[in-house]
Write a protein that holds these residues in place. Sequence first.
Motif, PDB file in Angstrom:
ATOM      1  N   HIS A 130      -3.855  16.409  -8.847  1.00 39.02           N
ATOM      2  CA  HIS A 130      -3.966  15.436  -7.766  1.00 39.02           C
ATOM      3  C   HIS A 130      -5.320  14.757  -7.891  1.00 39.02           C
ATOM      4  CE1 HIS A 130      -0.362  16.394  -5.421  1.00 39.02           C
ATOM      5  NE2 HIS A 130      -0.543  17.637  -5.838  1.00 39.02           N
ATOM      6  N   GLY A 131      -5.352  13.463  -7.704  1.00 39.13           N
ATOM      7  CA  GLY A 131      -6.587  12.712  -7.878  1.00 39.13           C
ATOM      8  C   GLY A 131      -6.656  11.981  -9.195  1.00 39.13           C
ATOM      9  N   MET A 132      -5.722  12.220 -10.092  1.00 34.26           N
ATOM     10  CA  MET A 132      -5.680  11.484 -11.358  1.00 34.26           C
ATOM     11  C   MET A 132      -5.087  10.091 -11.131  1.00 34.26           C
ATOM     12  SD  MET A 132      -4.046  12.837 -14.919  1.00 34.26           S
ATOM     13  CE  MET A 132      -4.222  11.946 -16.458  1.00 34.26           C
ATOM     14  N   VAL A 133      -4.111  10.012 -10.236  1.00 33.89           N
ATOM     15  CA  VAL A 133      -3.555   8.732  -9.786  1.00 33.89           C
ATOM     16  C   VAL A 133      -3.640   8.738  -8.264  1.00 33.89           C
ATOM     17  CG1 VAL A 133      -1.571   7.180  -9.786  1.00 33.89           C
ATOM     18  CG2 VAL A 133      -1.977   8.673 -11.758  1.00 33.89           C
ATOM     19  N   VAL A 134      -4.297   7.730  -7.699  1.00 36.46           N
ATOM     20  CA  VAL A 134      -4.614   7.724  -6.266  1.00 36.46           C
ATOM     21  C   VAL A 134      -4.106   6.435  -5.621  1.00 36.46           C
ATOM     22  CG1 VAL A 134      -6.454   7.823  -4.544  1.00 36.46           C
ATOM     23  CG2 VAL A 134      -6.679   9.102  -6.701  1.00 36.46           C
ATOM     24  N   GLY A 135      -3.385   6.558  -4.518  1.00 36.55           N
ATOM     25  CA  GLY A 135      -2.960   5.409  -3.739  1.00 36.55           C
ATOM     26  C   GLY A 135      -3.810   5.278  -2.486  1.00 36.55           C
ATOM     27  N   ILE A 136      -4.334   4.087  -2.244  1.00 29.83           N
ATOM     28  CA  ILE A 136      -5.171   3.832  -1.070  1.00 29.83           C
ATOM     29  C   ILE A 136      -4.575   2.672  -0.290  1.00 29.83           C
ATOM     30  CG2 ILE A 136      -7.457   3.147  -0.274  1.00 29.83           C
ATOM     31  CD1 ILE A 136      -8.621   4.372  -2.819  1.00 29.83           C
ATOM     32  N   ILE A 137      -4.416   2.854   1.012  1.00 32.14           N
ATOM     33  CA  ILE A 137      -3.820   1.825   1.861  1.00 32.14           C
ATOM     34  C   ILE A 137      -4.822   1.340   2.901  1.00 32.14           C
ATOM     35  CG2 ILE A 137      -2.839   3.541   3.456  1.00 32.14           C
ATOM     36  CD1 ILE A 137      -0.425   1.641   3.805  1.00 32.14           C
ATOM     37  N   GLY A 165       0.812  -1.209   0.000  1.00 26.75           N
ATOM     38  CA  GLY A 165       0.000   0.000   0.000  1.00 26.75           C
ATOM     39  C   GLY A 165       0.845   1.258   0.000  1.00 26.75           C
ATOM     40  N   ARG A 166       1.927   1.226   0.767  1.00 22.27           N
ATOM     41  CA  ARG A 166       2.813   2.398   0.828  1.00 22.27           C
ATOM     42  C   ARG A 166       3.475   2.658  -0.515  1.00 22.27           C
ATOM     43  NH1 ARG A 166       4.151  -0.566   5.670  1.00 22.27           N
ATOM     44  NH2 ARG A 166       2.946   0.318   7.389  1.00 22.27           N
TER      45      ARG A 166
END
Length: 269
Positions: A88-95, A70-71
Amino acid sequence: MNRTTESDSKYNHLEKMEVLELLQSINNEDKTVPLAVERAIPSITNLVEKIVERMREGGRLFYIGAGTSGRLGILDASEVPPTYGVPHGMVVGIIAGGDIAIRKAVENAEDNKLQAWKDLMAHHINEKDVVIGIAASGTTPYVIGGLEEANKHNVLTGCIVCNEGSPVATSSQYPIEVVVGPEFVTGSTRMKSGTAQKLVLNMISTTVMIKLGRVKGNKMVDMQLSNDKLVDRGTRMVMNATGLDYKTAEELLTKHGSVRKAIEAFSSI
């Protein structure tokens, strides 16, 4: 399922090794990772081509993962806007476990099979988007659940795993399996598996951004000018493209706010 990520290390009695031997042995294992990634390039190609199609239509790219995986997704996602000048928000990381889990492990967060889809829904995910599940083991419930729900809602899915035939891969339309073998410290997937995931993420996001027109020649012409180093780099890009001296190029860059716009303004004179 045969989980090579959990197989015994090829090395033993690590506590008896001298520092030099430890470092050389880790390095020898690390050398095998790019070769494993190379074998996965056809799968990476298939996924990247689909991502480009979706993002050209206004879609977004989501990474979901737990722990190190996730990191790594968050790291890649967070570096795309300043590097390529996209929103920001075009590529999103969720952990799994939320932002607190970036720094500190959240107990049992990865075992919740329902939470990933809830986290994705908070971003109003839709059929134009792509979800990539990242899980070294390929068995993380958080990731499996998120991919399964994404499939049900006609969201394109892919994954990056380090075992063959995993549930995460089965839950993905475009799986990427990078089998790096046993870790130097048995089961420590932040090592070779994490390195493999980082290399694949670099390949995915970089290639996607290039195909979306965010690189000209070999330069990051849309990068954000957020510090002196980047302003200097951008100024030299403008100098190379226009033949202007440093001071004039810097003034043009400052006025227009990006290398691309500065060069375009010069060309229109």
